[in-house]
Write a protein that holds these residues in place. Structure first.
Motif, mmCIF file in Angstrom:
data_model
loop_
_atom_site.group_PDB
_atom_site.id
_atom_site.type_symbol
_atom_site.label_atom_id
_atom_site.label_comp_id
_atom_site.label_asym_id
_atom_site.label_seq_id
_atom_site.Cartn_x
_atom_site.Cartn_y
_atom_site.Cartn_z
ATOM 1 N N MET A 1 0.817 -1.212 0.000
ATOM 2 C CA MET A 1 0.000 0.000 0.000
ATOM 3 C C MET A 1 0.854 1.266 0.000
ATOM 4 N N GLN A 2 1.970 1.222 0.701
ATOM 5 C CA GLN A 2 2.827 2.410 0.755
ATOM 6 C C GLN A 2 3.363 2.769 -0.634
ATOM 7 N N MET B 1 0.606 4.522 -2.419
ATOM 8 C CA MET B 1 0.427 5.864 -1.858
ATOM 9 C C MET B 1 1.511 6.809 -2.346
ATOM 10 N N ILE C 1 0.693 7.888 -5.978
ATOM 11 C CA ILE C 1 -0.337 8.928 -6.042
ATOM 12 C C ILE C 1 0.216 10.267 -5.577
ATOM 13 N N ALA C 2 0.979 10.239 -4.475
ATOM 14 C CA ALA C 2 1.502 11.486 -3.920
ATOM 15 C C ALA C 2 2.499 12.149 -4.875
ATOM 16 N N LEU D 1 3.698 12.190 3.688
ATOM 17 C CA LEU D 1 3.506 10.801 4.106
ATOM 18 C C LEU D 1 4.282 10.449 5.376
ATOM 19 N N LEU E 1 -6.826 2.341 -4.053
ATOM 20 C CA LEU E 1 -6.742 2.864 -2.688
ATOM 21 C C LEU E 1 -8.125 3.195 -2.139
ATOM 22 N N GLU E 2 -9.006 3.717 -2.988
ATOM 23 C CA GLU E 2 -10.369 4.008 -2.544
ATOM 24 C C GLU E 2 -11.104 2.712 -2.182
ATOM 25 N N ASN F 1 -10.001 1.459 1.182
ATOM 26 C CA ASN F 1 -10.634 2.230 2.245
ATOM 27 C C ASN F 1 -12.079 1.787 2.461
#
Length: 312
Positions: free
Chosen positions: A12-13, A16, A19-20, A34, A81-82, A85
């Motif tokens: 997941m990182q 992330m 995206i970032a 982050l 990622l959505e 969640n």
């Protein structure tokens, strides 16, 4: 399945970071947002580049510029990622403490003896305003009542004891076998198991804890071109045990019911003829209530009770 083994190494990182970096165009900014080191961001980017076989981001004077492949990936990674969640938050669970609820179920006496008492005790200990109304099981599953919502759940026997309905959801709760019970003073079989001939020669009491002209024993005997002599039909297992007391009659019971009701001081038991099949206890529900929060919660409580008692 994944197209590449390298994709399995992503976490997941890494997503992330992708995206970032895409949104911020700055490794330093990503590091701060982050709360990870710049070396961690660089390591994640390296994993992403290896996994997707593309540079993904090009370092320019104006920041990290996404490649064409990175641009096409962005919306997909964002949805991943959505979705994660959503899996975490899930649908709001049913809370019986906040609202009183009544469940209408159709079930045999077997369920009332073995599962319902523990279920109600569990509700009572937790002080839950839950009411359970039990309707007697008939030969056929009350399909229309289940589809219309008049019934929340049907507990029935299997396999293949009732007409099947392809649209219903189903789950097996437990497995059981049958055992022959007789008065301790009655004539016992010479072996620990009744022979088929010895079984049909004895007179039987037929318990009808679910409404049916015959049961799984008679169906099996018919397949063996045999028929037993039934001297009485009782509405419950307990009444059937009363009827064989002081007689030479026998009663064929589920082993779990025999262990619960047939006291060793009054009754003996032995195995039925070889080949007599066991059965399952199943629950069925309509797909309309499959995602209903209250119905889902109740089914989970039933399964939990079965698991705690070692029935599963």
């Amino acid at each position: 399945m994944l197209n590449s083994n390298l994709l399995r190494k992503l976490d997941m990182q890494d997503l992330m970071v992708f995206i970032a970096v895409y949104e911020q165009s700055s490794v330093t900014g990503v590091s701060e947002s982050l709360c990870v080191s710049q070396s961690t961001v660089s390591y994640c980017l390296k994993k992403l580049r290896n996994a997707f076989e593309d540079e993904l981001f090009i370092n320019t004077r104006t920041g990290m510029r996404p490649t064409y492949k990175a641009s096409t990936m962005y919306s997909h990674v964002l949805k991943i990622l959505e979705s994660i969640n959503l899996c975490h938050s899930g649908a709001q669970a049913f809370d019986p403490i906040r609202q009183a609820v009544t469940f209408n179920i159709c079930a045999p006496e077997y369920f009332e003896l073995l599962i319902l008492p523990r279920l109600l005790k569990q509700f009572d200990v937790a002080d839950l305003p839950v009411t359970v109304n039990v309707h007697k099981l008939e030969t056929d599953i009350p399909a229309e009542e289940l589809r219309s919502g008049q019934l929340d759940l049907v507990i029935c026997f299997g396999p293949n004891f009732h007409r099947t309905h392809a649209d219903f959801k189903s789950q097996m709760l437990l497995e059981d076998e049958l055992v022959c019970v007789f008065d301790k003073r009655a004539t016992a079989p010479q072996q620990p198991r009744f022979s088929l001939q010895g079984f049909v020669e004895r007179r039987h009491v037929f318990p009808t804890p679910w409404t049916s002209d015959s049961n799984m024993v008679d169906g099996w005997l018919a397949s063996q071109a045999q028929k037993r002599q039934i001297v009485a039909r009782a509405n419950s297992y307990g009444a059937a045990l009363k009827l064989i007391t002081g007689t030479d009659f026998i009663l064929t019971l589920p082993r779990r019911v025999q262990a619960l009701l047939a006291s060793d001081t009054l009754f003996s038991h032995c195995s039925p003829p070889s080949g007599l099949p066991g059965f399952t206890l199943d629950m069925q529900w309509s797909p309309i209530t499959d995602q209903d929060r209250a119905n889902t919660w109740f089914r989970e409580q039933v399964v939990q009770v079965c698991a705690e008692q070692g029935l599963l």
